[in-house]
Write a protein that holds these residues in place. Structure first.
Motif, PDB file in Angstrom:
ATOM      1  N   GLY A 194       4.015  -0.993   4.736  1.00  0.00           N
ATOM      2  CA  GLY A 194       4.759  -2.181   4.347  1.00  0.00           C
ATOM      3  C   GLY A 194       3.856  -3.225   3.724  1.00  0.00           C
ATOM      4  O   GLY A 194       2.747  -2.937   3.265  1.00  0.00           O
ATOM      5  N   GLY A 195       4.327  -4.479   3.705  1.00  0.00           N
ATOM      6  CA  GLY A 195       3.533  -5.563   3.141  1.00  0.00           C
ATOM      7  C   GLY A 195       3.877  -5.833   1.694  1.00  0.00           C
ATOM      8  O   GLY A 195       4.855  -5.309   1.158  1.00  0.00           O
ATOM      9  N   GLY A 196       3.058  -6.684   1.065  1.00  0.00           N
ATOM     10  CA  GLY A 196       3.357  -7.190  -0.261  1.00  0.00           C
ATOM     11  C   GLY A 196       2.653  -6.452  -1.376  1.00  0.00           C
ATOM     12  O   GLY A 196       1.823  -5.565  -1.167  1.00  0.00           O
ATOM     13  N   ALA A 197       2.999  -6.859  -2.602  1.00  0.00           N
ATOM     14  CA  ALA A 197       2.438  -6.245  -3.803  1.00  0.00           C
ATOM     15  C   ALA A 197       0.997  -6.684  -4.025  1.00  0.00           C
ATOM     16  O   ALA A 197       0.642  -7.836  -3.771  1.00  0.00           O
ATOM     17  N   MET A 198       0.178  -5.760  -4.513  1.00  0.00           N
ATOM     18  CA  MET A 198      -1.218  -6.038  -4.809  1.00  0.00           C
ATOM     19  C   MET A 198      -1.493  -5.674  -6.268  1.00  0.00           C
ATOM     20  O   MET A 198      -1.134  -4.590  -6.726  1.00  0.00           O
ATOM     21  N   PHE A 199      -2.117  -6.595  -6.980  1.00  0.00           N
ATOM     22  CA  PHE A 199      -2.520  -6.371  -8.366  1.00  0.00           C
ATOM     23  C   PHE A 199      -4.002  -6.026  -8.370  1.00  0.00           C
ATOM     24  O   PHE A 199      -4.827  -6.792  -7.859  1.00  0.00           O
ATOM     25  N   VAL A 200      -4.357  -4.858  -8.919  1.00  0.00           N
ATOM     26  CA  VAL A 200      -5.754  -4.418  -8.860  1.00  0.00           C
ATOM     27  C   VAL A 200      -6.272  -4.024 -10.238  1.00  0.00           C
ATOM     28  O   VAL A 200      -5.551  -3.454 -11.056  1.00  0.00           O
ATOM     29  N   GLU A 201      -7.529  -4.360 -10.461  1.00  0.00           N
ATOM     30  CA  GLU A 201      -8.279  -3.896 -11.623  1.00  0.00           C
ATOM     31  C   GLU A 201      -9.622  -3.392 -11.110  1.00  0.00           C
ATOM     32  O   GLU A 201     -10.189  -3.943 -10.172  1.00  0.00           O
ATOM     33  N   ALA A 202     -10.118  -2.350 -11.756  1.00  0.00           N
ATOM     34  CA  ALA A 202     -11.295  -1.652 -11.236  1.00  0.00           C
ATOM     35  C   ALA A 202     -12.465  -2.578 -10.962  1.00  0.00           C
ATOM     36  O   ALA A 202     -13.109  -2.511  -9.911  1.00  0.00           O
ATOM     37  N   GLU A 203     -12.749  -3.468 -11.907  1.00  0.00           N
ATOM     38  CA  GLU A 203     -13.934  -4.316 -11.774  1.00  0.00           C
ATOM     39  C   GLU A 203     -13.683  -5.554 -10.917  1.00  0.00           C
ATOM     40  O   GLU A 203     -14.629  -6.251 -10.542  1.00  0.00           O
ATOM     41  N   ASN A 204     -12.429  -5.819 -10.608  1.00  0.00           N
ATOM     42  CA  ASN A 204     -12.080  -7.061  -9.907  1.00  0.00           C
ATOM     43  C   ASN A 204     -11.637  -6.853  -8.463  1.00  0.00           C
ATOM     44  O   ASN A 204     -11.331  -7.834  -7.776  1.00  0.00           O
TER      45      ASN A 204
ATOM     46  N   ALA B 208      -4.052  -6.916   4.096  1.00  0.00           N
ATOM     47  CA  ALA B 208      -4.070  -5.614   4.757  1.00  0.00           C
ATOM     48  C   ALA B 208      -2.654  -5.090   4.950  1.00  0.00           C
ATOM     49  O   ALA B 208      -1.682  -5.842   4.926  1.00  0.00           O
ATOM     50  N   ALA B 209      -2.551  -3.786   5.140  1.00  0.00           N
ATOM     51  CA  ALA B 209      -1.276  -3.155   5.471  1.00  0.00           C
ATOM     52  C   ALA B 209      -1.561  -1.960   6.367  1.00  0.00           C
ATOM     53  O   ALA B 209      -2.662  -1.405   6.355  1.00  0.00           O
TER      54      ALA B 209
ATOM     55  N   HIS C 170      -4.940   2.001   7.996  1.00  0.00           N
ATOM     56  CA  HIS C 170      -5.115   0.554   7.816  1.00  0.00           C
ATOM     57  C   HIS C 170      -5.885   0.370   6.523  1.00  0.00           C
ATOM     58  O   HIS C 170      -7.056   0.742   6.425  1.00  0.00           O
ATOM     59  N   HIS C 171      -5.223  -0.150   5.489  1.00  0.00           N
ATOM     60  CA  HIS C 171      -5.920  -0.315   4.220  1.00  0.00           C
ATOM     61  C   HIS C 171      -5.902  -1.771   3.780  1.00  0.00           C
ATOM     62  O   HIS C 171      -4.977  -2.524   4.061  1.00  0.00           O
ATOM     63  N   VAL C 172      -6.968  -2.146   3.078  1.00  0.00           N
ATOM     64  CA  VAL C 172      -7.214  -3.542   2.725  1.00  0.00           C
ATOM     65  C   VAL C 172      -7.621  -3.635   1.259  1.00  0.00           C
ATOM     66  O   VAL C 172      -8.464  -2.861   0.789  1.00  0.00           O
ATOM     67  N   THR C 173      -7.008  -4.573   0.544  1.00  0.00           N
ATOM     68  CA  THR C 173      -7.405  -4.880  -0.827  1.00  0.00           C
ATOM     69  C   THR C 173      -8.024  -6.265  -0.847  1.00  0.00           C
ATOM     70  O   THR C 173      -7.405  -7.241  -0.424  1.00  0.00           O
ATOM     71  N   MET C 174      -9.264  -6.341  -1.348  1.00  0.00           N
ATOM     72  CA  MET C 174     -10.020  -7.580  -1.397  1.00  0.00           C
ATOM     73  C   MET C 174     -10.194  -8.002  -2.854  1.00  0.00           C
ATOM     74  O   MET C 174     -10.383  -7.160  -3.741  1.00  0.00           O
ATOM     75  N   SER C 175     -10.155  -9.289  -3.090  1.00  0.00           N
ATOM     76  CA  SER C 175     -10.349  -9.814  -4.435  1.00  0.00           C
ATOM     77  C   SER C 175     -11.831 -10.085  -4.670  1.00  0.00           C
ATOM     78  O   SER C 175     -12.407 -10.990  -4.060  1.00  0.00           O
ATOM     79  N   TYR C 176     -12.444  -9.283  -5.544  1.00  0.00           N
ATOM     80  CA  TYR C 176     -13.815  -9.576  -5.954  1.00  0.00           C
ATOM     81  C   TYR C 176     -13.799 -10.608  -7.084  1.00  0.00           C
ATOM     82  O   TYR C 176     -14.572 -11.553  -7.103  1.00  0.00           O
TER      83      TYR C 176
END
Length: 351
Positions: free
Chosen positions: A174-184, A242-243, A256-262
């Motif tokens: 569940g959880g919200g949308a994540m926008f990802v780019e390889a370098e970011n 996290a989600a 448990h996965h996490v997307t971090m903003s670099y």
């Protein structure tokens, strides 16, 4: 029975007890926390002595709070944390150090394959064919990952996604949308046995599984904290989201996965995501551009070095051996990436 619980942001709590005929006996609470007056520790043990073994965390917390001497001061420990530790002892929960952790950090892969690998590796952990695994992702293309229960139409502007070559995929958590780019973006997954978070509520497990990365960020000079339910933030703004997904197959496992903003291209993100005013209002800010505070600005370090420092921090705490996705796991993931995670039926299952 023996239970341990490192309270997120606090100290280690240890509980030893016997379960005799459905009643707690010989309860002994210890740890590296601070507690005043000394008599409070005996009061906590006494409050738990004789409690029915099926008492939930809320009930145990109430017993502890009612028994504490007037003016008790607790540092690095809470009644709620002790209650969780009791439940973990009764459930014979495991600890981080009970496992041989494996690291997977492979070359860039497609968004759909990343979704599939999360599912497959966590299923393998549940089946007992794989040990607990930390997987660091590398992206071969920009993507939006929407939560399992989100509306595709409400979250993503299809014209904006097409304009920027962004792939849209739906994950199993569940959880919200994540926008990802390889370098970011820095993304990682933990695939762990259910026993690691046994005795914890859903919210407790988020904080518990995020605690190591707070320490890693601290090692880089960033004072960050867990913000319920699923964010990691500093005083400047959100760093990560996290989600989780819990699998009931086999002995059970947790993804448990996490997307971090670099770093962040906020204009592009706003062109792809439909971020509603309702969502923004509950974050207490007027602009989506101000919600995220990237690690690049906070650390001044290259993305690769941030990742290496995170991995090193995990290895120092719990041990971490180099690993890989097996041929069988990859074949299953590739099949799922095609049949499920690239399909319109799955991606638009909530239109």
């Amino acid at each position: 029975m023996h239970g341990e619980y490192k309270i997120p942001g606090g100290k280690l709590v240890v509980v030893d007890l016997d379960d005799e005929g459905g009643v707690l006996r010989n309860v002994r609470v210890s740890g590296d926390f601070f507690l005043e007056p000394d008599e409070a520790l005996a009061a906590i043990d006494g409050a738990l002595e004789g409690a029915p073994s099926e008492t939930d965390s809320a009930g145990l917390t109430a017993r502890i709070n009612a028994a504490l001497p007037e003016g008790t001061s607790m540092y690095g420990v809470t009644a709620e944390g002790i209650a969780v530790c009791v439940r973990r002892a009764l459930a014979r929960a495991t600890d981080w150090s009970d496992y041989d952790w494996q690291l997977i950090h492979e070359p860039p892969q497609s968004p759909a394959l990343h979704m599939a690998l999360d599912q497959v590796l966590t299923e393998e952990v549940a089946a007992g064919r794989r040990g607990p695994t930390l997987r660091v992702w590398e992206w071969d293309s920009p993507a939006v990952i929407i939560g399992s229960f989100q509306s595709l139409g409400n979250e993503v502007d299809p014209e904006g996604a097409a304009r920027h070559g962004v792939t849209v995929v739906r994950r199993i958590s569940g959880g919200g949308a994540m926008f990802v780019e390889a370098e970011n973006t820095i993304t990682y997954s933990l695939s762990v046995p259910a026993a690691l978070v046994s005795g914890m509520s859903f919210a407790d497990s988020y904080a518990y599984l995020d605690d190591w990365v707070l320490g890693a960020l601290g090692d880089m000079g960033i004072r960050a904290w867990y913000m319920p339910l699923n964010d990691i933030a500093s005083k400047e703004g959100k760093i990560a989201g996290a989600a989780q997904k819990r699998l009931a197959t086999g002995d059970g496992a947790v993804l448990h996965h996490v997307t971090m903003s670099y770093d962040i291209d906020a204009d592009k993100m706003l062109d792809v995501l439909r971020i509603g005013k309702e969502k923004m209002s509950d974050k207490g800010t007027r602009s989506a551009k101000k919600r995220v505070d990237p690690l690049r600005r906070q650390t001044g370090l290259p993305r690769g070095e941030v990742i290496e420092r995170m991995i090193s921090s995990f290895r120092t705490r719990y041990g971490l051996a180099e690993g890989h996705v097996t041929a069988q796991e990859l074949a299953r993931a590739e099949e799922l990436a095609l049949s499920r995670y690239s399909s319109e039926e799955w991606t638009a299952r909530v239109p």
